[in-house]
Design an enzyme around this catalytic site. Structure first.
Site, PDB file in Angstrom:
ATOM      1  N   ARG A 160      -0.047  -9.350  13.281  1.00  0.00           N
ATOM      2  CA  ARG A 160      -0.698  -8.277  12.515  1.00  0.00           C
ATOM      3  C   ARG A 160      -1.676  -8.862  11.497  1.00  0.00           C
ATOM      4  O   ARG A 160      -2.718  -8.278  11.210  1.00  0.00           O
ATOM      5  CB  ARG A 160       0.346  -7.414  11.803  1.00  0.00           C
TER       6      ARG A 160
ATOM      7  N   LYS B 182       0.826  -1.209   0.000  1.00  0.00           N
ATOM      8  CA  LYS B 182       0.000   0.000   0.000  1.00  0.00           C
ATOM      9  C   LYS B 182       0.860   1.259   0.000  1.00  0.00           C
ATOM     10  O   LYS B 182       0.594   2.195  -0.744  1.00  0.00           O
ATOM     11  CB  LYS B 182      -0.911   0.033   1.245  1.00  0.00           C
TER      12      LYS B 182
ATOM     13  N   ARG C  27      13.172  -8.921   3.652  1.00  0.00           N
ATOM     14  CA  ARG C  27      13.629  -7.635   4.213  1.00  0.00           C
ATOM     15  C   ARG C  27      14.632  -7.877   5.339  1.00  0.00           C
ATOM     16  O   ARG C  27      15.605  -7.151   5.476  1.00  0.00           O
ATOM     17  CB  ARG C  27      12.440  -6.824   4.746  1.00  0.00           C
TER      18      ARG C  27
ATOM     19  N   ARG D  92      11.524  -1.916  10.835  1.00  0.00           N
ATOM     20  CA  ARG D  92      10.560  -1.454  11.833  1.00  0.00           C
ATOM     21  C   ARG D  92      10.490  -2.476  12.959  1.00  0.00           C
ATOM     22  O   ARG D  92      10.654  -3.670  12.719  1.00  0.00           O
ATOM     23  CB  ARG D  92       9.194  -1.353  11.162  1.00  0.00           C
TER      24      ARG D  92
ATOM     25  N   ARG E 261      -9.129   0.922   9.187  1.00  0.00           N
ATOM     26  CA  ARG E 261      -8.737  -0.447   9.502  1.00  0.00           C
ATOM     27  C   ARG E 261      -9.811  -1.168  10.293  1.00  0.00           C
ATOM     28  O   ARG E 261      -9.619  -2.341  10.628  1.00  0.00           O
ATOM     29  CB  ARG E 261      -7.473  -0.413  10.346  1.00  0.00           C
TER      30      ARG E 261
HETATM   31  P1  ADP Z   1       1.281  -2.243   7.866  1.00  0.00           P
HETATM   32  O1  ADP Z   1       0.185  -1.975   6.909  1.00  0.00           O
HETATM   33  O2  ADP Z   1       2.509  -2.763   7.194  1.00  0.00           O
HETATM   34  O3  ADP Z   1       0.858  -3.073   9.043  1.00  0.00           O
HETATM   35  P2  ADP Z   1       1.164   0.474   8.913  1.00  0.00           P
HETATM   36  O4  ADP Z   1       2.295   1.412   8.862  1.00  0.00           O
HETATM   37  O5  ADP Z   1      -0.053   0.810   8.139  1.00  0.00           O
HETATM   38  O6  ADP Z   1       1.790  -0.917   8.506  1.00  0.00           O
HETATM   39  O7  ADP Z   1       0.705   0.271  10.447  1.00  0.00           O
HETATM   40  C1  ADP Z   1       1.613  -0.058  11.465  1.00  0.00           C
HETATM   41  C2  ADP Z   1       0.896  -0.064  12.828  1.00  0.00           C
HETATM   42  O8  ADP Z   1       0.367   1.243  13.102  1.00  0.00           O
HETATM   43  C3  ADP Z   1      -0.307  -1.003  12.950  1.00  0.00           C
HETATM   44  O9  ADP Z   1       0.082  -2.320  13.257  1.00  0.00           O
HETATM   45  C4  ADP Z   1      -1.068  -0.321  14.097  1.00  0.00           C
HETATM   46  O10 ADP Z   1      -0.471  -0.565  15.353  1.00  0.00           O
HETATM   47  C5  ADP Z   1      -0.873   1.161  13.800  1.00  0.00           C
HETATM   48  N1  ADP Z   1      -1.926   1.701  12.903  1.00  0.00           N
HETATM   49  C6  ADP Z   1      -1.727   2.239  11.663  1.00  0.00           C
HETATM   50  N2  ADP Z   1      -2.896   2.628  11.127  1.00  0.00           N
HETATM   51  C7  ADP Z   1      -3.869   2.324  12.030  1.00  0.00           C
HETATM   52  C8  ADP Z   1      -5.282   2.445  12.046  1.00  0.00           C
HETATM   53  N3  ADP Z   1      -5.949   2.967  11.003  1.00  0.00           N
HETATM   54  N4  ADP Z   1      -5.950   2.015  13.144  1.00  0.00           N
HETATM   55  C9  ADP Z   1      -5.309   1.508  14.195  1.00  0.00           C
HETATM   56  N5  ADP Z   1      -3.980   1.329  14.241  1.00  0.00           N
HETATM   57  C10 ADP Z   1      -3.250   1.738  13.174  1.00  0.00           C
END
Ligand code: ADP
Length: 192
Positions: free
Chosen positions: A146, A13, A127, A135, A88
Site C-alpha cells: 500500500r 486520517k 495493532r 482489516r 488518491r
Molecule cells: P488506508 O488509508 O489505511 O490505506 P483506506 O480505508 O483509506 O485505508 O483504504 C483501504 C483500501 O480501499 C485501499 O487500499 C484501496 O484498495 C481502497 N480505496 C480507498 N479509497 C480509495 C480511493 N480513493 N481510490 C482507490 N481505492 C481506494
C-alpha cells in the site's frame, strides 16, 4: 468548508476525520469505509472490489468518484465535508474539483499528515500485537505494498494541491491530541 485529509496509509486520517466530524459537524467521507461497508453488505460493488482491496491495490477511479458523488449529494454535506482517503490519484482530484465546481463549491484546504514509513510499519505491528479485529489489508506485507501504491499514485497530489495553494502539512507523528491541536490551529487561521 470542504477539507481533504491526506497522508499515507495508517497516518491517522480516519482518527482525525472523526474528531473533525465531532467538533465541526462536517461529515467524514471515507472511501475506504464506504467500500468496506459494501463488502460487508455483500453488494455487487462490494463483491467487485473485495480482491483489489485485500491486495492493497487501488479501486478504479470511476468507482470511487461515483460513490463520492452520490454521498456528497446527501443533505448532511450541505455545509461541506471531510474527505478521507479520497482523492488518491490525480484523475480523482480533478474529478473532485469538477464535482465541487458544478455545485458552486471548492476544496478549501488540504491537510497533509506527515508520517515516516518506519512509524507506519511500527503502528501496524503494534495493532497486530494488540490483537483484536484486523482489516485483511492490515499486515506488514500488504502495508509495504500500500505504501508503494501511495508513493506512486497518491504522493503526486502533494504538488497538485501545493500548486493550488491549498496544502498545509502537520506532523502526524505527534500524539493524537497534538495532531488535533495542529489541525485546529490551521483551521482557525483560515477564513470561514
Ligand atoms: P488506508 O488509508 O489505511 O490505506 P483506506 O480505508 O483509506 O485505508 O483504504 C483501504 C483500501 O480501499 C485501499 O487500499 C484501496 O484498495 C481502497 N480505496 C480507498 N479509497 C480509495 C480511493 N480513493 N481510490 C482507490 N481505492 C481506494
Amino acid at each position: 468548508m470542504n477539507l481533504v485529509l491526506f497522508g499515507p496509509p495508517g497516518a491517522g486520517k480516519g482518527t482525525q476525520s472523526k474528531i473533525l466530524t465531532e467538533k465541526r459537524g462536517l461529515p467524514q467521507l471515507s472511501t475506504g469505509d464506504m467500500l468496506r461497508a459494501a463488502i460487508e453488505a455483500g453488494t455487487p460493488l462490494g463483491l467487485s472490489v473485495k480482491a483489489t482491496m485485500a491486495k492493497g491495490e487501488l479501486v478504479s477511479d470511476e468507482t470511487v468518484v461515483r460513490i463520492i458523488g452520490e454521498r456528497y449529494d446527501q443533505p448532511d454535506c450541505k455545509n461541506g465535508a471531510v474527505f478521507d482517503g479520497f482523492p488518491r490519484t490525480i484523475p480523482q482530484a480533478e474529478a473532485l474539483d469538477r464535482m465541487l465546481a458544478e455545485r458552486g463549491r471548492k476544496i478549501d484546504l488540504v491537510l497533509e499528515l506527515k508520517v515516516d514509513d518506519a512509524v507506519l510499519l511500527s503502528r501496524v505491528e503494534a495493532r497486530i500485537k494488540a490483537g483484536g479485529v484486523l482489516r485483511s489489508d492490515d499486515t506488514p506485507e500488504t502495508l509495504a505494498h500500500r505504501l508503494g501504491v501511495y508513493y506512486r499514485n497518491t504522493a503526486p497530489l502533494i504538488d497538485f494541491y501545493r500548486g493550488q495553494g491549498k496544502l498545509k502539512t502537520v506532523d502526524g507523528m505527534a500524539p493524537v491530541e497534538a495532531v488535533t491541536g495542529q489541525i485546529a490551529a490551521v483551521l482557525d487561521g483560515i477564513p470561514a
